[in-house]
Write a protein that holds these residues in place. Structure first.
Motif, short mmCIF file in Angstrom:
data_model
loop_
_atom_site.label_atom_id
_atom_site.label_comp_id
_atom_site.label_asym_id
_atom_site.label_seq_id
_atom_site.Cartn_x
_atom_site.Cartn_y
_atom_site.Cartn_z
N TYR A 138 0.80 -1.32 0.02
CA TYR A 138 0.02 0.00 -0.03
C TYR A 138 0.81 1.31 0.09
CZ TYR A 138 -4.66 -2.39 -0.29
OH TYR A 138 -5.56 -2.70 -0.72
N TRP A 139 2.38 1.00 -0.02
CA TRP A 139 3.08 2.35 -0.31
C TRP A 139 2.65 2.72 -1.77
CZ3 TRP A 139 6.28 2.54 -4.58
CH2 TRP A 139 7.07 3.58 -4.87
N MET A 140 1.94 1.87 -2.64
CA MET A 140 1.79 2.20 -3.88
C MET A 140 0.85 3.24 -3.83
SD MET A 140 2.17 -1.42 -5.88
CE MET A 140 1.71 -0.74 -7.55
N VAL A 141 -0.23 3.11 -2.87
CA VAL A 141 -1.18 4.14 -2.81
C VAL A 141 -0.64 5.53 -2.51
CG1 VAL A 141 -3.39 4.95 -1.35
CG2 VAL A 141 -2.78 2.50 -2.04
N SER A 142 0.52 5.55 -1.69
CA SER A 142 1.25 6.88 -1.24
C SER A 142 1.83 7.40 -2.85
CB SER A 142 2.08 6.71 -0.40
OG SER A 142 1.51 6.48 0.77
N TRP A 143 2.55 6.45 -3.60
CA TRP A 143 2.95 6.75 -5.00
C TRP A 143 2.13 7.21 -5.82
CZ3 TRP A 143 1.80 4.13 -9.38
CH2 TRP A 143 2.98 4.36 -10.53
N PHE A 144 0.92 6.52 -5.68
CA PHE A 144 -0.17 6.94 -6.72
C PHE A 144 -0.66 8.58 -6.48
CE2 PHE A 144 -4.59 7.61 -8.05
CZ PHE A 144 -4.75 7.36 -9.43
N LYS A 145 -0.79 8.73 -5.06
CA LYS A 145 -1.23 10.12 -4.80
C LYS A 145 -0.35 11.18 -5.03
CE LYS A 145 -1.85 9.34 -0.31
NZ LYS A 145 -1.99 9.85 1.12
N GLN A 146 0.97 10.91 -4.81
CA GLN A 146 2.20 11.75 -5.17
C GLN A 146 2.15 12.12 -6.82
OE1 GLN A 146 5.65 11.18 -3.20
NE2 GLN A 146 6.89 11.80 -4.99
N GLU A 147 1.91 11.23 -7.44
CA GLU A 147 2.25 11.30 -8.82
C GLU A 147 0.82 11.48 -9.80
OE1 GLU A 147 5.29 11.12 -9.98
OE2 GLU A 147 6.00 10.50 -8.18
N PHE A 148 0.01 11.14 -9.21
CA PHE A 148 -1.34 11.19 -10.28
C PHE A 148 -2.40 11.78 -9.56
CE2 PHE A 148 0.90 7.29 -11.50
CZ PHE A 148 1.27 7.65 -12.94
N ALA A 149 -2.70 11.83 -8.07
CA ALA A 149 -3.82 12.35 -7.75
C ALA A 149 -3.81 13.62 -7.06
CB ALA A 149 -4.30 11.17 -6.64
N ASN A 150 -3.23 14.79 -7.52
CA ASN A 150 -3.12 16.00 -7.16
C ASN A 150 -4.69 16.54 -7.00
OD1 ASN A 150 -1.67 18.39 -6.35
ND2 ASN A 150 -2.56 19.26 -8.14
N ARG A 151 -5.43 16.30 -7.85
CA ARG A 151 -6.90 17.08 -7.78
C ARG A 151 -7.48 16.37 -6.48
NH1 ARG A 151 -10.72 14.95 -12.33
NH2 ARG A 151 -10.84 12.92 -10.95
N GLU A 152 -7.20 15.36 -6.14
CA GLU A 152 -8.07 14.41 -5.04
C GLU A 152 -7.40 14.94 -3.77
OE1 GLU A 152 -8.87 11.62 -8.62
OE2 GLU A 152 -7.11 12.85 -7.77
N VAL A 153 -6.13 15.22 -3.83
CA VAL A 153 -5.49 15.76 -2.72
C VAL A 153 -5.91 17.15 -2.01
CG1 VAL A 153 -3.21 16.40 -1.82
CG2 VAL A 153 -3.37 14.32 -3.02
N LEU A 154 -6.27 17.98 -3.30
CA LEU A 154 -6.64 19.23 -3.05
C LEU A 154 -8.11 19.26 -2.64
CD1 LEU A 154 -5.31 21.07 -6.28
CD2 LEU A 154 -4.53 21.27 -3.89
N GLU A 155 -9.05 18.24 -3.11
CA GLU A 155 -10.12 18.14 -2.84
C GLU A 155 -10.41 17.53 -1.53
OE1 GLU A 155 -14.32 15.71 -4.11
OE2 GLU A 155 -12.59 15.49 -5.41
N ALA A 156 -9.45 16.67 -1.09
CA ALA A 156 -9.46 16.43 0.25
C ALA A 156 -9.20 17.42 1.52
CB ALA A 156 -8.39 15.14 0.59
N ASN A 157 -8.17 18.36 1.28
CA ASN A 157 -7.74 19.47 1.86
C ASN A 157 -8.96 20.38 2.13
OD1 ASN A 157 -5.16 18.44 2.21
ND2 ASN A 157 -4.55 19.70 0.60
N LYS A 158 -9.77 20.65 1.04
CA LYS A 158 -11.04 21.46 1.25
C LYS A 158 -12.10 20.83 2.09
CE LYS A 158 -10.49 23.78 -3.19
NZ LYS A 158 -11.13 23.80 -4.81
N LYS A 159 -12.23 19.41 1.95
CA LYS A 159 -13.40 18.87 2.78
C LYS A 159 -12.90 18.38 4.02
CE LYS A 159 -15.81 16.82 -1.16
NZ LYS A 159 -16.31 15.89 -2.05
#
Length: 519
Positions: free
Chosen positions: A307-328
């Motif tokens: 599940y390190w790969m989830v962190s890898w995916f967030k860092q490389e591909f999921a900037n939109r979801e990270v920003l949305e999560a920060n707002k919510k």
């Protein structure tokens, strides 16, 4: 009425948690300190300052005492459980001589000096010489010996991350044998250090006198010193009870104890473990690890970066979801896991094999994703990661069942990924058996605390402890039609990926190595 508590420190790759656990398996108080998993000075390097680990433990210990002045009066013992395969060189004052190479570190030694003839012949006869040579190269002690001989010359003891924390709490160099998991000369079957005449001993180049005394899980390692008490707030004289490393504690914590269940850990490293009294190695030269119960072994198959790969995916591909999560004000994984529902099983033909790091039997392996089409989105890749980890764990479980001659009828899950209903349901559909989740995400802490409660005679045995401390929620049941789809994909496609690509992986390694050498 007295409510005895165990203070358990769960020291991971990315955070340290202090937990107060009661006899019913409730985490009645918790403090957490997060930190970067490592720093890197070169590609593939992963190191951590030893002070980061100790300072995090001190901080969470102080906080749990400050925030729970009445509860801490009920603490009867302390336990420590940590990540595995993370070791440190210390001098005669038990001070680290260099920063710790974390288990994620990928540097390799050259190991130009050949192994002794006896070892080479023995490994060759079972077709394991190449695999063992690869393991030898990624053994951190060998890299230090080659590249930092001045450090190794000063190394009084070569100890685990766990042992360093234990020393600072009790002032003694001693640890649990169930915490000695990694690239070290340890005899897993006999639960002790290897003797120099063992054919595997030369793989690690750690001398006998650089190793420390070991005790069994459940034994008292020592008592909290005055100095440690002043720093942490822990009452002086409390016993520190031996448990074991994180995965083994987690397996007990989810109730897998010599039965027909298997434990899946959805952590930074993903694993499937069974629990049994017989010693059954999951593969040739891959040991079963000692459990945190004296007479138990935990054969395991590991997906190294899981599940390190989830962190890898967030860092490389999921900037939109990270920003949305920060707002919510929620975790990015919460949003990503909701997106899993929008993608069908099989990710519309996208298939991932999560060999992001080499393993004992697949030393040349690389990760791969196959089946791309114009219909695929980032959410498809995310679901393919979750499914790919699931396929790798399913492959591991099938091998464990075959070697142990046991059939698993249900699965208990732990680790960060287990918090997701969507991931638990995907797992049930893939494995075709009920998936059980306990009352808390802190299964590792529950398992570590359970060992202490039994040691203190709060329970007569582990069966009684499990009945009191492990409480399963509503199970996730497999969908028969979806399981049939996953089973066909697994047997007809997934299991053929590595054999098909193995010649190409070898060629990649050959060409890359030649280029790096300037040939």
């Amino acid at each position: 009425m007295s409510n005895p508590l165990i203070l358990t420190f769960d020291c991971g790759t990315q955070s340290t948690r202090a937990l107060l656990v009661d006899k019913k398996g409730n985490v009645v108080a918790k403090e957490q300190e997060k930190f970067a998993p490592y720093y890197s000075t070169k590609p593939g390097y992963a190191e951590q300052h030893p002070s980061v680990y100790w300072n995090a433990l001190v901080k969470v210990s102080k906080l749990i005492h400050e925030h729970n002045p009445e509860l801490v009066k009920e603490i009867k013992a302390v336990t420590v459980t940590t990540i595995r395969d993370t070791f440190v060189c210390v001098d005669k004052n038990i001070e680290p001589l260099r920063d710790i190479m974390v288990w994620l570190d990928q540097r390799a030694a050259k190991c130009e000096e050949p192994l002794p003839t006896k070892s080479r012949l023995s490994f060759s006869l079972v077709g394991m010489l190449e695999a063992l040579e690869d393991q030898r190269k990624i053994t951190k002690s060998n890299w230090i010996i080659e590249n930092e001989p001045e450090i190794w010359a000063k190394t009084y003891k070569y100890i685990s991350y766990s042992s360093l924390l234990v020393y600072r709490l009790i002032g003694e160099l001693v640890d649990s044998y169930a915490s000695q998991v990694g690239h070290i000369p340890f005899d897993y079957k006999n639960k002790c250090w290897q003797k120099p005449n063992n054919i595997q001993f030369p793989v690690f180049k750690v001398a006998e006198d650089q190793l420390i005394p070991l005790k069994s899980p459940g034994e008292v390692l020592g008592y909290i010193t005055k100095k440690a008490s002043e720093l942490t707030g822990i009452k002086e004289g409390l016993p520190l009870i031996a448990t074991g490393s994180d995965k083994e504690c987690e397996t007990l914590g989810v109730g897998v104890y010599d039965n027909s269940m298997a434990a899946l850990s959805f952590g930074t490293s993903a694993t499937v473990q069974m629990s049994m009294k017989d010693y059954v190695s999951p593969e040739t030269f891959l040991p079963a690890y000692p459990g945190v119960v004296k007479d138990i072994y935990n054969p395991e198959v590991q997906v190294f970066r899981g599940y390190w790969m989830v962190s890898w995916f967030k860092q490389e591909f999921a900037n939109r979801e990270v920003l949305e999560a920060n707002k919510k004000g929620c975790a990015p994984e919460d949003i990503l896991n909701q997106e899993l529902k929008q993608i069908p099983p099989g990710s519309d033909g996208l298939l991932l094999q999560p060999y992001w790091s080499p393993a004992l039997k697949t030393p040349e392996a690389k990760g791969c994703i196959i089946g791309f089409g114009s219909e695929h989105s980032r959410a498809h890749i995310y679901r393919a990661i979750i499914e790919g980890i699931g396929y790798a764990l399913l492959d591991g479980l099938r091998r464990l069942e075959k070697r142990s001659k046991r059939t698993v009828t249900s699965i208990a899950v732990g680790g960060g990924g287990s918090q997701s209903d969507e991931i638990c349901q995907i797992t049930a559909d893939m494995f075709g058996v009920p998936v059980m989740r306990i009352q808390t995400y802190e299964a590792c802490g529950v398992g570590s605390s359970m060992v202490a409660f039994v040691a203190l005679n709060e329970f007569k045995d582990f069966d009684e402890a499990i009945k009191s401390m492990v409480h399963y929620q509503k199970p996730f049941l497999p969908d028969a039609k979806v399981h049939e789809f996953y089973e066909r994909t697994f047997s007809e496609i997934y299991t053929h990926i590595y054999p098909s690509l193995k010649p190409l992986y070898r060629k990649i390694r050959e060409i890359s190595t030649s280029y790096k050498k300037g040939e």
